[in-house]
Design an enzyme around this catalytic site. Structure first.
Site, PDB file in Angstrom:
ATOM      1  N   HIS A  65       0.787  -1.100   0.023  1.00 44.77           N
ATOM      2  CA  HIS A  65       0.008   0.042   0.071  1.00 44.77           C
ATOM      3  C   HIS A  65       0.987   1.287  -0.277  1.00 44.77           C
ATOM      4  O   HIS A  65       0.408   2.280   0.517  1.00 44.77           O
ATOM      5  CB  HIS A  65      -0.981   0.064   1.218  1.00 44.77           C
ATOM      6  CG  HIS A  65      -2.037  -0.905   1.249  1.00 44.77           C
ATOM      7  ND1 HIS A  65      -3.114  -1.019   0.623  1.00 44.77           N
ATOM      8  CD2 HIS A  65      -1.866  -2.414   1.656  1.00 44.77           C
ATOM      9  CE1 HIS A  65      -3.698  -2.162   0.549  1.00 44.77           C
ATOM     10  NE2 HIS A  65      -3.012  -2.876   1.288  1.00 44.77           N
ATOM     11  N   ASN A 138     -10.071  -3.604   1.326  1.00 47.55           N
ATOM     12  CA  ASN A 138      -9.665  -3.482  -0.067  1.00 47.55           C
ATOM     13  C   ASN A 138     -10.759  -3.543  -0.787  1.00 47.55           C
ATOM     14  O   ASN A 138     -12.186  -3.295  -0.385  1.00 47.55           O
ATOM     15  CB  ASN A 138      -8.799  -4.733  -0.306  1.00 47.55           C
ATOM     16  CG  ASN A 138      -7.593  -5.219   0.133  1.00 47.55           C
ATOM     17  OD1 ASN A 138      -6.939  -4.135   0.280  1.00 47.55           O
ATOM     18  ND2 ASN A 138      -7.131  -5.976   0.314  1.00 47.55           N
ATOM     19  N   TYR A 348       0.254  -4.834  11.930  1.00 45.90           N
ATOM     20  CA  TYR A 348      -0.066  -3.268  11.352  1.00 45.90           C
ATOM     21  C   TYR A 348       0.499  -2.432  12.463  1.00 45.90           C
ATOM     22  O   TYR A 348       1.296  -1.287  12.150  1.00 45.90           O
ATOM     23  CB  TYR A 348      -1.570  -2.769  11.215  1.00 45.90           C
ATOM     24  CG  TYR A 348      -2.012  -3.201   9.832  1.00 45.90           C
ATOM     25  CD1 TYR A 348      -2.311  -2.245   8.963  1.00 45.90           C
ATOM     26  CD2 TYR A 348      -1.822  -4.581   9.418  1.00 45.90           C
ATOM     27  CE1 TYR A 348      -2.984  -2.430   7.661  1.00 45.90           C
ATOM     28  CE2 TYR A 348      -2.364  -4.776   8.136  1.00 45.90           C
ATOM     29  CZ  TYR A 348      -2.794  -3.908   7.590  1.00 45.90           C
ATOM     30  OH  TYR A 348      -3.312  -4.274   5.990  1.00 45.90           O
TER      31      TYR A 348
END
Length: 492
Positions: A65, A138, A348
């Site tokens: 990303h 997504n 993350y």
């Protein structure tokens, strides 16, 4: 006060140049030298500071990303879901919550064209009164693998060859020839939706199953869907070449220009709701993120609308330093036992601490807009002013207390430690249903893309046989057409 901004009161309010420490700079054109042509002096601190800052302008690029664009706006509840969740920002129709949204491509680097075939990220940060809620999804409702153990390898296969730095189809074909669960996502990836026209005409999905908890403690699984009010539009290969050839940032420009012109992009948020008691009644695992939930059984229910009505002020501050995390939940919303979601909860936050430092949540774009309190202290680039004498808990000198208890899922989990594959894989049914829902010309384009991918000179006969076999199990006519165009026979 703009909740997205923070500038120290002493900054950016002079009409003349200064150093970072505030001293006036009377010459920002010339270095300090001995004579007009002599060597530069190291004592020219402004020069040293200017170059040092310039050399450190870039931070580590996101592994995935990296290429993205952001915009700000609000989410407004339009339908009552308080019987499903006690989440404060979903408490009643009419409630608005500020948001920032980041769209992105998944695989390619920060400056890559926005017309490449690639999944798109659709990440929404809700600045709620109970903390930030990040819905990090997504534009496909499914993903290539279901277990996080395979995630780094899946991304490596899509990334450029480490020897040549060129993305090569044979690497994708090779790795995923060992992963039949990828068929569902490839039925999206090589479909027309594999290249969105722009971000405004793109769907979004939470992908994972999440859990809603209401005030009584009752739980339901949910899936999130974002539907653009202006419809879904895609680019075919020839169109993508033309668009990308004229502007490799076309989607970013389209988003910015649309908002600047007052043509605000808007999406409707829908949810699908599943009673956990029905979890075992399907022929697939509902927590398997390579599967969709059938809408004829679990229909879409409207929740609210997302409107992007403000462009970001600074790309670096509000896009590059913008950090999402699927672990950021608020009371009333919780995780599920989706294997990949469970791993993302860790991964993350780990990547954000690597990219931005341990205090990345103090950056204005990432910080919660509600009051907050904890004893997370110090570390690199901590700029929060604190004057407490007590930095431990509990204490008789500090009245801070635990927050009120919030409902949590109470499902009992038992079992032994083991590494295994889920029982109900069912890898072929859903991609077959999707393929058969298309018009003949769309089916033909899908087959053509697979013929091209499997015609790579590094793709072996064994690779082709595996994929033809799989697509034949997905749909017999699909496998036959693919085999015919590749001059191969299904290996069944």
């Amino acid at each position: 006060m703009d909740p997205y901004k923070f500038r120290p009161s002493s900054a950016f309010d002079t009409s003349f140049w200064t150093t970072n420490y505030g001293a006036p700079v009377w010459n920002n054109d010339s270095s300090l030298t001995i004579g007009t042509r002599g060597p530069i002096l190291l004592e020219d601190y402004h020069l040293v500071e200017k170059l040092a800052n310039f050399e450190r302008e870039r931070i580590p690029e996101r592994v995935v990303h990296a290429r993205g664009a952001s915009a700000k706006g609000f989410f407004e509840v339009t339908h009552d879901v308080s019987h499903l969740t006690c989440a404060d920002f979903l408490r009643a129709p009419g409630v608005q919550t500020p948001v920032i949204v980041r769209f992105s491509t998944v695989i390619h680097e920060r400056g890559s064209p926005e017309t490449l075939r690639d999944p798109r990220g659709f990440a929404v940060k809700f600045y709620t009164r109970e903390g930030n809620f990040d819905l990090v999804g997504n534009n496909f409702p499914v993903f290539f693998v279901r277990d996080a153990m395979k995630f780094p390898d899946a991304i490596h296969a899509f990334k450029p060859n480490p020897k040549t730095n060129i993305q090569e189809n044979w690497r994708i074909i090779d790795f995923f020839s060992h992963q039949p669960e990828s068929l569902s996502t490839f039925a999206w990836f090589y479909d027309d939706v594999g290249i969105p026209q722009d971000y405004r005409h793109m769907e979004g999905f939470g992908v994972h199953a999440f859990t809603f908890i209401n005030k009584a403690g009752q739980t339901n699984y949910v899936k999130f869907h974002w539907k653009p009010t202006c419809g879904v539009k895609c680019l075919l290969e020839e169109e993508a070449i033309l668009v990308g050839g004229s502007n490799h940032s076309h989607a970013t420009k389209d988003l910015y220009d649309s908002i600047a012109a007052g043509n605000y992009p808007e999406w409707t948020l829908y949810i699908q709701v599943m009673d956990p008691a029905l979890e075992d009644s399907f022929d697939f695992d509902p927590l398997d993120m390579t599967k969709i939930w059938p809408e004829d059984i679990l229909p879409l229910q409207p929740v609210g609308r997302l409107v992007l009505n403000k462009n970001i002020d600074n790309f670096f501050n509000e896009n590059e330093q913008l950090a999402f995390n699927p672990a950021f939940m608020v009371p009333g919303i919780y995780f599920s036992d989706d294997k990949l979601l469970q791993a993302r909860i860790f991964a993350y936050s780990d990547t954000q601490r690597y990219r931005l430092g341990p205090n990345y949540l103090q950056l204005p774009v990432n910080a919660p807009k509600c009051a907050h309190h904890n004893n997370h202290y110090d570390g690199f680039m901590n700029f929060m002013h604190r004057d407490e004498e007590v930095n431990y808990f509990p204490s008789k000198f500090d009245p801070v207390r635990h927050a009120e208890r919030v409902p949590m899922p109470c499902r009992v989990v038992t079992g032994k430690r083991e590494k295994c594959i889920i029982e109900k894989e069912n890898n072929f049914k859903q991609p077959g249903e999707r393929y058969r829902s298309w018009a003949p010309d769309r089916q033909d384009r899908f087959i053509g893309r697979w013929v091209k991918a499997l015609s790579d000179h590094r793709v072996t006969h064994e690779h082709r046989a595996i994929w033809i076999s799989w697509w034949t199990q997905v749909d017999k006519s699909l496998g036959q057409k693919l085999a015919s165009r590749l001059s191969a026979r299904p290996n069944m």
